[in-house]
Design an enzyme around this catalytic site. Sequence first.
Site, PDB file in Angstrom:
ATOM      1  N   HIS A 170       0.712  -1.161   0.007  1.00 45.33           N
ATOM      2  CA  HIS A 170      -0.171   0.186  -0.120  1.00 45.33           C
ATOM      3  C   HIS A 170       0.870   1.205  -0.056  1.00 45.33           C
ATOM      4  O   HIS A 170       1.904   1.238   0.219  1.00 45.33           O
ATOM      5  CB  HIS A 170      -0.749   0.016   1.242  1.00 45.33           C
ATOM      6  N   ASP A 198       7.232  -5.600   2.966  1.00 48.03           N
ATOM      7  CA  ASP A 198       6.097  -5.942   4.017  1.00 48.03           C
ATOM      8  C   ASP A 198       4.846  -6.190   3.396  1.00 48.03           C
ATOM      9  O   ASP A 198       4.315  -5.694   2.505  1.00 48.03           O
ATOM     10  CB  ASP A 198       6.293  -4.181   4.611  1.00 48.03           C
ATOM     11  N   GLU A 213       7.785 -10.383   5.181  1.00 48.09           N
ATOM     12  CA  GLU A 213       7.027 -10.167   6.376  1.00 48.09           C
ATOM     13  C   GLU A 213       5.384 -10.655   5.996  1.00 48.09           C
ATOM     14  O   GLU A 213       4.811  -9.976   5.657  1.00 48.09           O
ATOM     15  CB  GLU A 213       7.205  -8.824   6.569  1.00 48.09           C
ATOM     16  N   GLN A 261      -4.207   4.305   4.497  1.00 47.61           N
ATOM     17  CA  GLN A 261      -2.929   3.603   3.568  1.00 47.61           C
ATOM     18  C   GLN A 261      -4.066   2.821   2.562  1.00 47.61           C
ATOM     19  O   GLN A 261      -4.751   2.158   2.778  1.00 47.61           O
ATOM     20  CB  GLN A 261      -2.390   2.430   4.518  1.00 47.61           C
ATOM     21  N   HIS A 283       9.063  -4.919  16.558  1.00 50.37           N
ATOM     22  CA  HIS A 283       8.171  -3.562  16.817  1.00 50.37           C
ATOM     23  C   HIS A 283       6.658  -3.731  16.939  1.00 50.37           C
ATOM     24  O   HIS A 283       6.164  -2.878  17.224  1.00 50.37           O
ATOM     25  CB  HIS A 283       8.719  -2.732  15.482  1.00 50.37           C
ATOM     26  N   ASP A 284       6.333  -4.831  16.474  1.00 51.31           N
ATOM     27  CA  ASP A 284       4.896  -5.214  16.224  1.00 51.31           C
ATOM     28  C   ASP A 284       4.305  -5.767  17.695  1.00 51.31           C
ATOM     29  O   ASP A 284       5.092  -6.274  18.611  1.00 51.31           O
ATOM     30  CB  ASP A 284       4.573  -6.213  15.152  1.00 51.31           C
TER      31      ASP A 284
END
Length: 650
Positions: free
Chosen positions: A184, A284, A326, A252, A395-396
């Site tokens: 996106h 990603d 990812e 997004q 980070h997630d």
Amino acid sequence: MYEQASHAVLNDILRELKPEIGNFRLRHFYTRLGANFYAIHSLFHLLYGDRLDFKMQMVSLVETLAVRYMERSPPLRKSDLARERDYNWFLSQKWVGMALYCDRFAEDLRGLRTKLPYLQDLGINMLHIMPILDCPPEHADGGYAVRDFFNVDARYGTTEEVEALAATLKKRDMLLVLDVVVNHTSNAHDWAQRARRGEKKFQDYYFVFDDREMPDTFEETMPEVFPATAPGNFTWDEAMGKWVMTVFNNYQWDLNYRNPAVLIEMIDIILFWANKGADILRLDAVAFLWKKIGSTCQNEREAHLLLQLMKDCCQVTAPGVLFIAEAIVAPSEVAKYFGEDAINAKECEIAYNATFMSLLWDGVATKNAVLLNQGLKHLPTKLERATWLNYVRCHDDIGLGFDDNDVRLSGYDPVQHRRFLIDYFTGRFPGSVARGLPFGENPKTGDSRISGSLASLAGLEAALESEDPTAIDDAIKTILLLHSLILSFGGIALFYYGDAIGMLNSLAYLADPAQRDDNRWVNRSYFDWQKAALRQQSGTVEQRIFSALKKMITMRKELSAFADFDNRQLVSVDNPNLLVFLRTDMHNARNRVLVVSNFNTKAQLLSLGTLRPYGLFQQEAMKELCSGERITVDNDAVTIPALVSCWLVD
């Protein structure tokens, strides 16, 4: 592979390329193009062969590859040749990575170069910088809402500083990992702005509809990614007067890969950053690339075809560059992102081992390895020229994505067990020492994920508050246990910034209106350099964690048995609290390491009966590598200390 029809097409395409391309010496380019063109043409035809502009789009694709190859610097071309010769270079045990935010670790790219000694002190030689491309400050989604794919956010620096960092890393024998958001764009991207102004060409870059008929049809089978903060998968855009697909956030816009121009644009972006010095590109949200009515719009066959095309094209222009997928998806789907065949269906060489990560956290909560052992039995097999990215935190949020059948075989009810884990890690379960936060709670289903720093989830925050030395010891042991496993399991170990010094949750994000509704920022705090300095002070929490991890990393790099050549053997033992596996050097079977991990808070006995068929413990003791101590036999068993992972050798 030579195939007449596709190579006839290639000859036609080469005649139609821009004249200036013919003025360059492109011997290696043409060799690689010829070797990969059958696959490129076949895949492109599968996806776009029914289009009237198929030939024109193929010409555009090959021109893109040629132009980016001409821009590739001599040092990078030399690196490509070396990695083509040593094509398994990334399977070595020497690679240990760290993921970090540039601004939160070192302010900007220039500052990051000055902080490399800290990383090298720990033993890190692969640096993953979280997204640094230009995003609207108010709607950045942590860097994943890209406004300009060719420019670095001014807060971090410039593209020239990325190149300078890449050159510095190469001199230090370190790898650079950068993100490319392939699913996106930001709604502030030029493509989206031109779509808003009514340009049909750019409206075709996205999924846009005049009314709710098609969106409602999609919604029948599409799950919600962020049901609490971004419900639904479509957003009404007032300026454009149309509905647009927005799977993640309303700002997004999902790209429409049914349009070959979108794929060519993204390949151009990938090669641009490869030319800036990235060794590895993290792609990603790859599971979402292809949208199909009547499906979940995840893990579609066409998404894999797109990734194969991206990889084949990169092999032509920048063959030394690797891809990370990812794809945080079901265990049965993860390995598909490596590809179906080592030669004909390449996709990404590296994939996140999210299943292993969630199983590790299950062991922390249950204080046993029952589900961990069961889940690892069914971990998908990877390709020979592929490897896992093993991690404890990132980070997630933490998703509990293990297989329901494995949960049942472990003696748990899947719904109740996940509820227990959520309650445990958010501190709701009686006796829990974890300090996590529920993320993405879905009131319709009761599902939730978990936010929080490693140290806070492992009990260090609660232990420090209570000033309980035993609890502090247990939390540190848990942190080291988890890292020991990602270092020894097989694959690239990926650390997360702050974890090596025990950084805790930070609530500073609550003061920022752009972040306060997303509690994943609790684990994205600014790096505490004062705490980092304490790693040099004997007896501090920071020193105990950092020095132990540093020793593990050093040891790992010396153990050829830890290279990733499908050389791990899970050992079934009769103690449910233990995870046991054997790592064997593929070049010398006598070089092997027995990894024994105890998730219980009490010492556990390991019976030697199950180990003797492997020729282990033929002597009265084995050496534990990290401590240097001897593990001795007593009554035909050995004692494994609480919350410890041992690396044992004869």
